[in-house]
Design a protein around this motif. Sequence first.
Motif, short mmCIF file in Angstrom:
data_model
loop_
_atom_site.label_atom_id
_atom_site.label_comp_id
_atom_site.label_asym_id
_atom_site.label_seq_id
_atom_site.Cartn_x
_atom_site.Cartn_y
_atom_site.Cartn_z
N MET A 125 36.61 29.00 29.48
CA MET A 125 36.82 29.38 30.88
C MET A 125 38.21 29.08 31.42
O MET A 125 38.60 29.62 32.45
CB MET A 125 35.77 28.65 31.75
N GLU A 126 38.97 28.22 30.77
CA GLU A 126 40.18 27.69 31.40
C GLU A 126 41.26 28.73 31.67
O GLU A 126 42.13 28.52 32.51
CB GLU A 126 40.77 26.54 30.58
N ASP A 127 41.22 29.87 30.96
CA ASP A 127 42.24 30.88 31.21
C ASP A 127 41.81 31.90 32.25
O ASP A 127 42.56 32.82 32.57
CB ASP A 127 42.62 31.59 29.90
N ARG A 128 40.57 31.76 32.83
CA ARG A 128 40.06 32.73 33.79
C ARG A 128 39.74 32.13 35.15
O ARG A 128 39.94 32.77 36.18
CB ARG A 128 38.80 33.41 33.24
N ILE A 129 39.18 30.94 35.17
CA ILE A 129 38.81 30.29 36.42
C ILE A 129 39.36 28.87 36.42
O ILE A 129 39.81 28.36 35.40
CB ILE A 129 37.28 30.26 36.63
N SER A 130 39.29 28.25 37.59
CA SER A 130 39.73 26.86 37.71
C SER A 130 38.77 25.94 36.96
O SER A 130 37.57 25.94 37.21
CB SER A 130 39.78 26.46 39.18
N VAL A 131 39.31 25.19 36.02
CA VAL A 131 38.54 24.20 35.28
C VAL A 131 39.11 22.82 35.58
O VAL A 131 40.28 22.55 35.30
CB VAL A 131 38.58 24.47 33.76
N HIS A 132 38.28 21.98 36.18
CA HIS A 132 38.68 20.60 36.43
C HIS A 132 37.80 19.69 35.60
O HIS A 132 36.58 19.90 35.50
CB HIS A 132 38.56 20.23 37.90
N ILE A 133 38.40 18.68 35.01
CA ILE A 133 37.67 17.74 34.16
C ILE A 133 37.79 16.34 34.74
O ILE A 133 38.89 15.84 34.96
CB ILE A 133 38.22 17.76 32.72
N ASN A 134 36.63 15.74 35.00
CA ASN A 134 36.58 14.33 35.37
C ASN A 134 36.23 13.52 34.12
O ASN A 134 35.22 13.80 33.46
CB ASN A 134 35.51 14.08 36.44
N VAL A 135 37.06 12.55 33.81
CA VAL A 135 36.79 11.66 32.68
C VAL A 135 36.37 10.32 33.26
O VAL A 135 37.16 9.64 33.93
CB VAL A 135 38.03 11.50 31.78
N THR A 136 35.11 9.94 33.05
CA THR A 136 34.62 8.69 33.62
C THR A 136 35.13 7.51 32.80
O THR A 136 34.87 7.41 31.60
CB THR A 136 33.07 8.69 33.65
#
Length: 319
Positions: free
Chosen positions: A151-162
């Motif tokens: 998905m990262e090249d089409r929509i906003s992808v945010h990653i939370n690393v706990t």
Amino acid sequence: MDAIQNEPDAFTLIDHSNPVHAKVVVVDWMLGNACSYACSYCPKSLHDGSVRWQKTKDVLHLYHQMKRHYVDERDKIVWLQFTGGEPTMHPRIIDLLRQASEIGFKVSLISNASRTPRFWEKISGCLNSVILTYHSEFAELNHFIRVAKMMEDRISVHINVTMLPDRFDQIFEDAQALRAALPAASISLKPLRQGFGAKLFDYTKDQLQVMSKGLPSKYAPVGEKPRAQMRATTRSGQCETLPPNEFILRGMNRWRGYNCNVGLESLRVHKTGEVYRGVCGVGGVIGYLGEDLDLPREPIRCTKDSCSCLADILIRKEL
């Protein structure tokens, strides 16, 4: 509150750095509490499956109420942000996402990315953004990367690393691997709060500095997000633009007595059907899923000692 008013360099206005985001109503929607993980730092009430998934007809009823109140009457943008538990486990999640998209809402999922790539292929056309949380106790790094990369090249992808303090170095290595594999994604090193309350886990000073520095991307962001950073302004006119995590790390998330747009820029649907203005619960229950609601029309005075949820931090507040 008097001490704040008498201090010229205290922040008296917290507003959106991008004025477009003031038009967005972010709906934090817990569809249930079943989850494919059972993380050590997560309360059982958020993953034990003790609450049934919400009924499709009740969800759709609120869709139409929000469209009338926020979109038709106020020219707002409704942005649904489904969470849980693990929202992708809802038995009708594909239908709920498609109908939200068809009605004109923007849609996000907060997910642990544990479902198969085939599942993500089915729903990706309904999503405007996705927030994927990397839980090191259960996540498989290569699978997580594969899902995000779809998905990262089409929509906003945010990653939370706990970031667990006692496994901090290993988790940071995983976060660096995510950064290298997913250059277009934004990544936050998420500080954990004890029992999901206001108090942080016991981090060292060095660990706090690492989280504050983060892992910024060198690439321009892809797609759109419902919120971004907030601009904090003092009475004397000094401004500083900060990500929501930074308010927590600096202890700047204390706005008791401020007028807050919670309910005007947000809504919270609890797993058991109670509807609130925001995750904080200020103002109490305003109704129940499946009923006709009197949705908020005015700001409300904050009554909380601290604002511990990122979604609530990303709302306009003024002293």
